[in-house]
Design an enzyme around this catalytic site. Structure first.
Site, PDB file in Angstrom:
ATOM      1  N   CYS A 128     -18.597  -3.499 -17.066  1.00  0.00           N
ATOM      2  CA  CYS A 128     -18.609  -3.200 -15.629  1.00  0.00           C
ATOM      3  C   CYS A 128     -19.693  -4.023 -14.937  1.00  0.00           C
ATOM      4  O   CYS A 128     -20.854  -4.019 -15.361  1.00  0.00           O
ATOM      5  CB  CYS A 128     -18.865  -1.713 -15.402  1.00  0.00           C
ATOM      6  SG  CYS A 128     -18.995  -1.274 -13.644  1.00  0.00           S
TER       7      CYS A 128
ATOM      8  N   GLU B 240       0.822  -1.210   0.000  1.00  0.00           N
ATOM      9  CA  GLU B 240       0.000   0.000   0.000  1.00  0.00           C
ATOM     10  C   GLU B 240       0.858   1.263   0.000  1.00  0.00           C
ATOM     11  O   GLU B 240       0.522   2.248  -0.665  1.00  0.00           O
ATOM     12  CB  GLU B 240      -0.943   0.002   1.210  1.00  0.00           C
ATOM     13  CG  GLU B 240      -2.063  -1.022   1.121  1.00  0.00           C
ATOM     14  CD  GLU B 240      -2.987  -0.790  -0.069  1.00  0.00           C
ATOM     15  OE1 GLU B 240      -3.082   0.359  -0.544  1.00  0.00           O
ATOM     16  OE2 GLU B 240      -3.615  -1.751  -0.526  1.00  0.00           O
TER      17      GLU B 240
ATOM     18  N   CYS C 150     -13.242   1.106 -14.284  1.00  0.00           N
ATOM     19  CA  CYS C 150     -13.746   2.482 -14.131  1.00  0.00           C
ATOM     20  C   CYS C 150     -12.574   3.462 -14.196  1.00  0.00           C
ATOM     21  O   CYS C 150     -12.301   4.204 -13.255  1.00  0.00           O
ATOM     22  CB  CYS C 150     -14.506   2.606 -12.811  1.00  0.00           C
ATOM     23  SG  CYS C 150     -15.540   4.082 -12.694  1.00  0.00           S
TER      24      CYS C 150
ATOM     25  N   CYS D 259     -25.028   2.321 -11.525  1.00  0.00           N
ATOM     26  CA  CYS D 259     -24.235   3.550 -11.581  1.00  0.00           C
ATOM     27  C   CYS D 259     -25.097   4.727 -12.011  1.00  0.00           C
ATOM     28  O   CYS D 259     -25.629   4.746 -13.132  1.00  0.00           O
ATOM     29  CB  CYS D 259     -23.066   3.362 -12.547  1.00  0.00           C
ATOM     30  SG  CYS D 259     -22.026   4.820 -12.731  1.00  0.00           S
TER      31      CYS D 259
ATOM     32  N   CYS E 294     -17.548   0.713 -19.435  1.00  0.00           N
ATOM     33  CA  CYS E 294     -18.876   0.544 -18.841  1.00  0.00           C
ATOM     34  C   CYS E 294     -19.581  -0.710 -19.370  1.00  0.00           C
ATOM     35  O   CYS E 294     -20.396  -1.313 -18.665  1.00  0.00           O
ATOM     36  CB  CYS E 294     -19.735   1.778 -19.114  1.00  0.00           C
ATOM     37  SG  CYS E 294     -19.069   3.302 -18.386  1.00  0.00           S
TER      38      CYS E 294
END
Length: 358
Positions: free
Chosen positions: A205, A40, A195, A211, A202
């Site tokens: 997705c 991270e 995204c 959305c 899309c």
């Protein structure tokens, strides 16, 4: 906030998608909080493709948090070299020492204790708690900010206070009661791979029907674009001072651009014409104790650092005399050219070293 029916469908569909779409990344091999933490920190402002090799080298050199705590900062910086944003490496090292000293070498489980570590913010603490320990901690970073803004069709700036408050609330609202580890990773994966900032996919997705931006045909407009960075041009000079088969290196001070890294003596100049004046030679003597004329140009390197576009002229020093001065805040050393690989160098310093090696 979305209703319970929306939530159930969203959680189910995104977890099902992640089960088949998750990339095989080295830090996903297990849920070791130490490895999650390293990944991270490395992934902050850095692409996954770049981080992969660095993560593997770093975790091989320091397989446990106590190994990292016991390492010299110079070795940590050397393995971080080229990844940029070196403050991350120094804070990682400092945090490992806190874990070794205050937590007996065991990575803490509590959100507050993780948040208290150097270099750890709300997002990183939440990522560790959720991914490593499956705790119900929300996350919000670049990919999920974009994803959540589109899911809600949030048309204001999501980085402002009001936007951050709303999106953190949303990130907490959508958490499932179980398998939070996979869920939060799925959110980041969806934002990273589907995204995307430009040309989002899309059509594939898994939550496109949920959305709001898609419904409003506003995906391309959300989130609002960031203000363009205003870059400032700078001209700098690096001086290669030789002594037989050695060259002079200087360790950057704590308040300098590459704190803790080694570099060739470097100076900012108003223009290339200033190279021809005696001012640069005077600055070299003041900083190093060595008197020399600025000689032929070895190379010119153009690079960017934060808001600066830098043109770096690299020149040989000629007729060097004097004695090397001692500087505790920015040490000076003679380094053999064939041993420069042992030093943690700045990015441009490494390019100059490679040129010298030839």
């Amino acid at each position: 906030m979305p209703n319970s029916a929306w939530l159930r469908k969203f959680q189910r569909q995104i977890l099902a998608w992640y089960g088949g779409a998750a990339r095989d990344l080295p830090w996903r091999a297990d849920r070791d909080p130490y490895r999650v933490w390293i990944s991270e920190i490395m992934l902050q402002q850095t692409q996954v493709a770049t981080v992969r090799a660095y993560f593997e080298r770093f975790s091989a050199a320091f397989p446990t948090v106590t190994d990292l705590a016991a390492a010299d900062e110079a070795e940590v910086l050397r393995l971080w070299e080229g990844l940029g944003y070196y403050r991350r490496a120094r804070q990682l090292h400092a945090a490992a020492q806190v874990i070794a000293d205050e937590h007996r070498g065991k990575f803490p489980r509590e959100f507050a204790a993780i948040l208290a570590l150097p270099g750890v913010g709300r997002y990183t603490a939440g990522a560790i708690c959720s991914i490593a320990y499956d705790q119900p901690a929300p996350i919000l970073e670049a990919n999920t900010i974009r994803l959540h803004a589109r899911l809600l069709a949030y048309r204001e700036d999501p980085t402002k206070t009001a936007g951050q408050r709303l999106l953190w609330q949303f990130a907490e609202h959508i958490l499932p009661t179980e398998d939070v580890s996979s869920f939060n990773q799925a959110l980041m994966e969806l934002g990273s791979e589907i995204c995307t900032p430009r040309n989002p996919q899309c059509g594939v997705c898994p939550v496109a029907t949920l959305c709001q931006a898609k419904r409003e045909n506003a995906v391309a407009e959300i989130p609002v674009p960031k203000k363009k960075m205003q870059y400032e041009d700078r001209t700098e000079v690096a001086i290669i001072v030789r002594r037989k088969k050695e060259v002079l290196l200087r360790q950057c001070g704590a308040d300098e651009r590459w704190a803790g890294l080694w570099d060739f003596p470097r100076f900012q100049v108003a223009s290339e014409a200033e190279l021809l004046s005696g001012e640069l030679a005077s600055q070299l003597e003041e900083r190093t104790g060595l008197s020399a004329a600025i000689g032929s140009r070895l190379t010119t390197i153009k690079h960017g650092v934060t808001k600066y576009r830098i043109t770096l002229h690299c020149h040989e020093a000629e007729g060097m005399t004097g004695r090397l001065r001692k500087d505790a805040t920015a040490p000076l050393v003679w380094a053999a050219v064939d041993k420069l690989a042992d030093f943690a160098l700045s990015t441009t310093g490494r390019k100059i070293a490679q040129l010298l090696a030839k």
